[in-house]
Design an enzyme around this catalytic site. Structure first.
Site, PDB file in Angstrom:
ATOM      1  N   GLY A  48      10.343  -1.150  41.285  1.00  0.00           N
ATOM      2  CA  GLY A  48       9.821  -1.161  39.915  1.00  0.00           C
ATOM      3  C   GLY A  48       8.646  -0.233  39.675  1.00  0.00           C
ATOM      4  N   GLU A 103       1.512  -1.470  41.086  1.00  0.00           N
ATOM      5  CA  GLU A 103       2.630  -2.358  40.744  1.00  0.00           C
ATOM      6  C   GLU A 103       3.004  -2.191  39.277  1.00  0.00           C
ATOM      7  OE1 GLU A 103       5.042  -3.956  41.420  1.00  0.00           O
ATOM      8  OE2 GLU A 103       4.823  -5.490  42.963  1.00  0.00           O
ATOM      9  N   ASP A 104       4.268  -2.458  38.977  1.00  0.00           N
ATOM     10  CA  ASP A 104       4.681  -2.451  37.587  1.00  0.00           C
ATOM     11  C   ASP A 104       4.277  -3.748  36.897  1.00  0.00           C
ATOM     12  OD1 ASP A 104       6.472  -3.713  39.286  1.00  0.00           O
ATOM     13  OD2 ASP A 104       8.246  -3.192  38.127  1.00  0.00           O
ATOM     14  N   ASP A 107       4.174 -11.196  37.709  1.00  0.00           N
ATOM     15  CA  ASP A 107       4.880 -12.285  37.016  1.00  0.00           C
ATOM     16  C   ASP A 107       4.244 -13.588  37.484  1.00  0.00           C
ATOM     17  OD1 ASP A 107       7.015 -13.802  35.836  1.00  0.00           O
ATOM     18  OD2 ASP A 107       8.249 -12.010  35.962  1.00  0.00           O
ATOM     19  N   PHE A 156      11.693 -11.855  28.881  1.00  0.00           N
ATOM     20  CA  PHE A 156      12.466 -11.007  29.788  1.00  0.00           C
ATOM     21  C   PHE A 156      12.331  -9.557  29.323  1.00  0.00           C
ATOM     22  CE2 PHE A 156      16.274 -11.451  32.764  1.00  0.00           C
ATOM     23  CZ  PHE A 156      16.029 -10.206  33.321  1.00  0.00           C
ATOM     24  N   ARG A 169      15.927   0.461  34.074  1.00  0.00           N
ATOM     25  CA  ARG A 169      14.681   0.984  34.646  1.00  0.00           C
ATOM     26  C   ARG A 169      14.302   2.316  33.996  1.00  0.00           C
ATOM     27  NH1 ARG A 169      13.443  -2.023  39.393  1.00  0.00           N
ATOM     28  NH2 ARG A 169      15.224  -2.639  40.646  1.00  0.00           N
TER      29      ARG A 169
HETATM   30  C1  PRP Z   1       9.110  -7.355  40.609  1.00  0.00           C
HETATM   31  C2  PRP Z   1       7.805  -6.580  40.483  1.00  0.00           C
HETATM   32  C3  PRP Z   1       6.907  -7.273  41.451  1.00  0.00           C
HETATM   33  C4  PRP Z   1       7.408  -8.699  41.445  1.00  0.00           C
HETATM   34  C5  PRP Z   1       6.510  -9.514  40.588  1.00  0.00           C
HETATM   35  O1  PRP Z   1       9.828  -6.827  41.665  1.00  0.00           O
HETATM   36  O2  PRP Z   1       7.970  -5.223  40.758  1.00  0.00           O
HETATM   37  O3  PRP Z   1       7.010  -6.704  42.742  1.00  0.00           O
HETATM   38  O4  PRP Z   1       8.713  -8.707  40.876  1.00  0.00           O
HETATM   39  O5  PRP Z   1       6.922 -10.846  40.557  1.00  0.00           O
HETATM   40  P1  PRP Z   1       5.981 -12.031  41.027  1.00  0.00           P
HETATM   41  O6  PRP Z   1       4.623 -11.798  40.453  1.00  0.00           O
HETATM   42  O7  PRP Z   1       6.650 -13.244  40.413  1.00  0.00           O
HETATM   43  O8  PRP Z   1       5.975 -12.100  42.517  1.00  0.00           O
HETATM   44  P2  PRP Z   1      11.335  -7.254  41.989  1.00  0.00           P
HETATM   45  O9  PRP Z   1      11.313  -8.306  43.074  1.00  0.00           O
HETATM   46  O10 PRP Z   1      12.041  -7.613  40.711  1.00  0.00           O
HETATM   47  O11 PRP Z   1      11.927  -5.946  42.627  1.00  0.00           O
HETATM   48  P3  PRP Z   1      12.047  -4.462  41.989  1.00  0.00           P
HETATM   49  O12 PRP Z   1      10.638  -3.904  41.904  1.00  0.00           O
HETATM   50  O13 PRP Z   1      12.897  -3.726  42.966  1.00  0.00           O
HETATM   51  O14 PRP Z   1      12.677  -4.591  40.624  1.00  0.00           O
END
Ligand code: PRP
Length: 183
Positions: A48, A103-104, A107, A156, A169
């Site tokens: 991400g 980080e993107d 959550d 979402f 993406r």
């Molecule tokens: C997303 C995002 C963070 C994580 C955040 O990655 O890039 O790494 O989720 O979520 P959290 O705060 O609930 O832990 P994802 O696991 O979706 O993988 P990606 O970056 O490959 O899309």
């Protein structure tokens, strides 16, 4: 990919590409001032963070180095469990380095909370976080974030690196995915 080309898949646009770039410029000026005289190692979290890393790194005026990690949280479906597995580790030795995790989105906070502890245990001189988006209403743990772009609602969202089933993406803006796409 522009939002208007896939408007049937989207509800509202939350943050535009222009707003993202303006915010990254603002964050870059703060980072430059805070790290003056120190070399920064940017650590991007795949996949991400690719867009944020690419744009933030180019916005920064001093030399920076970049490295990447891929992590995966154990657990069912889309919910983070807090137990994280390293799929791809860093190439760099962190001893004495000033590490800025890029980080993107934050959550639940579980991924970054784990990552912060992991990287801090490797002998870095400092480890800080820069996250473009954060969903305060989804937080399960508080993560000490030094640089944050936007707080957004617990919806979402896709685009600018954020995916649904690996798609969207490459959408330029960040938008709320229409429920019919995933339900
Ligand atoms: C997303 C995002 C963070 C994580 C955040 O990655 O890039 O790494 O989720 O979520 P959290 O705060 O609930 O832990 P994802 O696991 O979706 O993988 P990606 O970056 O490959 O899309």
């Amino acid at each position: 990919m522009d939002a208007r080309e896939i408007e049937a898949d989207l509800n509202e646009t939350l943050v535009t590409e222009a707003e993202i770039h303006a915010k990254l410029a603002e964050l870059a000026r703060r980072i430059e001032a805070d790290y003056e005289g120190r070399d920064i190692l940017l650590v991007g979290v795949l996949k991400g963070a690719v867009m944020v890393m690419a744009d933030l790194a180019r916005e920064l005026r001093p030399h920076v180095t970049m490295d990447w990690m891929a992590v995966s949280s154990y657990g069912a479906g889309t919910q983070s469990s807090g137990v994280v597995r390293i799929l791809k580790d860093l190439d760099s030795d962190l001893t004495g380095r000033h590490v800025l995790i890029v980080e993107d989105i934050i959550d639940s906070g579980l991924t970054l909370s784990w990552l912060l502890g992991n990287l801090r245990s490797r002998g870095a001189a400092s480890v800080e976080i820069c996250a473009l988006f954060r969903k305060p209403d989804a937080a399960k743990v508080e993560v000490p974030v030094r640089y944050i772009g936007f707080d957004i609602p617990n919806k979402f969202v896709v685009g600018y690196g954020l995916d649904y089933a690996e798609r969207y993406r490459n959408l330029r803006d960040v938008a709320v995915l229409a429920p019919h796409v995933y339900s």
